[in-house]
Enzyme design. Structure first.
Site, PDB file in Angstrom:
ATOM      1  N   HIS A   1       0.847  -1.204   0.000  1.00 38.53           N
ATOM      2  CA  HIS A   1       0.000   0.000   0.000  1.00 38.53           C
ATOM      3  C   HIS A   1       0.885   1.259   0.000  1.00 38.53           C
ATOM      4  O   HIS A   1       0.644   2.208  -0.741  1.00 38.53           O
ATOM      5  CB  HIS A   1      -0.912  -0.039   1.229  1.00 38.53           C
ATOM      6  CG  HIS A   1      -1.730   1.198   1.426  1.00 38.53           C
ATOM      7  ND1 HIS A   1      -3.005   1.340   0.930  1.00 38.53           N
ATOM      8  CD2 HIS A   1      -1.440   2.373   2.056  1.00 38.53           C
ATOM      9  CE1 HIS A   1      -3.465   2.539   1.246  1.00 38.53           C
ATOM     10  NE2 HIS A   1      -2.540   3.191   1.934  1.00 38.53           N
ATOM     11  N   GLU A   2       1.921   1.236   0.805  1.00 40.87           N
ATOM     12  CA  GLU A   2       2.819   2.399   0.872  1.00 40.87           C
ATOM     13  C   GLU A   2       3.615   2.556  -0.432  1.00 40.87           C
ATOM     14  O   GLU A   2       3.779   3.664  -0.934  1.00 40.87           O
ATOM     15  CB  GLU A   2       3.762   2.287   2.077  1.00 40.87           C
ATOM     16  CG  GLU A   2       3.059   2.313   3.439  1.00 40.87           C
ATOM     17  CD  GLU A   2       2.196   3.553   3.656  1.00 40.87           C
ATOM     18  OE1 GLU A   2       2.547   4.625   3.134  1.00 40.87           O
ATOM     19  OE2 GLU A   2       1.164   3.445   4.339  1.00 40.87           O
TER      20      GLU A   2
ATOM     21  N   HIS B   1       1.510   4.257  -3.006  1.00 39.90           N
ATOM     22  CA  HIS B   1       1.450   5.732  -2.908  1.00 39.90           C
ATOM     23  C   HIS B   1       2.638   6.353  -3.656  1.00 39.90           C
ATOM     24  O   HIS B   1       2.507   7.379  -4.299  1.00 39.90           O
ATOM     25  CB  HIS B   1       1.500   6.185  -1.442  1.00 39.90           C
ATOM     26  CG  HIS B   1       0.183   6.145  -0.722  1.00 39.90           C
ATOM     27  ND1 HIS B   1      -0.962   6.742  -1.208  1.00 39.90           N
ATOM     28  CD2 HIS B   1      -0.158   5.605   0.481  1.00 39.90           C
ATOM     29  CE1 HIS B   1      -1.956   6.564  -0.340  1.00 39.90           C
ATOM     30  NE2 HIS B   1      -1.501   5.870   0.689  1.00 39.90           N
TER      31      HIS B   1
ATOM     32  N   GLU C   1      -6.403   6.785  -1.340  1.00 41.17           N
ATOM     33  CA  GLU C   1      -6.335   5.579  -0.507  1.00 41.17           C
ATOM     34  C   GLU C   1      -6.848   4.356  -1.263  1.00 41.17           C
ATOM     35  O   GLU C   1      -6.218   3.297  -1.238  1.00 41.17           O
ATOM     36  CB  GLU C   1      -7.123   5.772   0.792  1.00 41.17           C
ATOM     37  CG  GLU C   1      -6.399   6.628   1.810  1.00 41.17           C
ATOM     38  CD  GLU C   1      -4.999   6.112   2.094  1.00 41.17           C
ATOM     39  OE1 GLU C   1      -4.813   4.901   2.249  1.00 41.17           O
ATOM     40  OE2 GLU C   1      -4.063   6.939   2.123  1.00 41.17           O
TER      41      GLU C   1
HETATM   42 ZN   LIG Z   1      -2.417   5.275   2.503  1.00 45.75          ZN
END
Ligand SMILES: [Zn+2]
Length: 271
Positions: free
Chosen positions: A138-139, A142, A201
């Site tokens: 997830h990071e 980003h 997100e």
């Molecule tokens: Zn996030």
């Protein structure tokens, strides 16, 4: 001020119509606003990241460090393979994974260039490598999607009238630093993360499970992870306060799961 905002609003509109200064987000294909050179952002990030690590207490637990590095490197390898196979550049990506000793903080963060930090408080919720891969992919997502650049571009347009980054740093260093901090979710204290938008997100969740799958981690582990985050014990984990409600995430993840599972199955057959 109103006038400036109006002009900036128009600039955003013009930019989104003609897509000047746009980047294509890997996996989702969305056109994102990326007006600022990633190289300049990466050098700003590096100094912030190093300062944060200096202010924080780093974990000395060998098992924790090995686990975070192992999962991070496996995901970074998969990420590079994906980017190269799909004609995206890997330029400027120099991954670094650190573990911050803070058992009370269930969080992680990433900065441009691929600087990632994981707080020890999230490790018991992650439970194992697959769970940790949910957090770290997830990071990484980003970073790939340049979400920070997009927020920073929007901030520069609305607050500094689209001034170039180096000019802004020279003429308005405090304001520029402030936009940078807000864009990358850096609060005034270590570990205080400001939330990304719901769209960013969901996009990071979507890209994250595809990256997990390419790296050979079962993307379905993301559902269990977010359900455990939801239960969170008596204190709500900080990751939740800066991220959308877990039930909304789980629903979004289920929608994207067939795509990630197809990638995962293909990956399993190769092995
Ligand atoms: Zn996030």
């Amino acid at each position: 001020m109103i006038k400036r905002l109006l002009i900036s609003g128009t600039s955003v509109l013009v930019l989104s119509i003609f897509c000047v200064g746009c980047a294509t987000v890997p996996v989702t294909g969305r056109k994102s606003l990326a007006l600022l050179p990633e190289s300049e952002l990466a050098s700003m990030s590096l100094s912030s990241y190093q300062q944060m690590l200096k202010d924080a207490e780093l974990s000395t637990d060998k098992a924790q460090i090995t686990q975070v590095t192992r999962v991070g490197e496996r995901l970074a390898g998969a990420t590079h393979a994906y980017l190269q196979a799909h004609g995206h550049t890997t330029e400027g990506l120099d991954w670094e994974f650190n573990v911050i000793k803070d058992d009370e903080t269930a969080n992680a963060f990433a900065m441009p260039g691929g600087k990632i930090a994981v707080y020890t408080g999230i490790l018991p919720i992650a439970q194992n490598d697959e769970g940790l891969a949910v957090v770290m992919s997830h990071e990484i997502a980003h970073v790939l999607a340049k979400h920070g650049n997009e927020r920073m571009s929007q901030g520069m347009l609305t607050q500094l009238g689209g001034m170039g980054l180096s000019v802004a740093m020279r003429n308005k260093p405090a304001a520029t630093q402030n936009i940078f901090n807000t864009s990358y979710g850096l609060g005034s204290q270590v570990g205080l993360m400001l939330p990304y938008s719901r769209m960013h997100e969901s996009e990071a969740d979507h890209i994250g499970i595809v990256l997990m799958a390419i790296a050979g981690y079962n993307p379905e582990a993301s559902i269990g992870f977010w359900q455990r985050m939801d239960k969170g014990g008596d204190r709500p984990p900080q990751f939740i306060s800066t991220h959308p409600a877990p039930e909304r995430r789980v629903q979004n993840l289920r929608e994207k799961m067939p795509e990630a599972l197809a990638v995962y199955k293909k990956q399993q057959q190769k092995q």
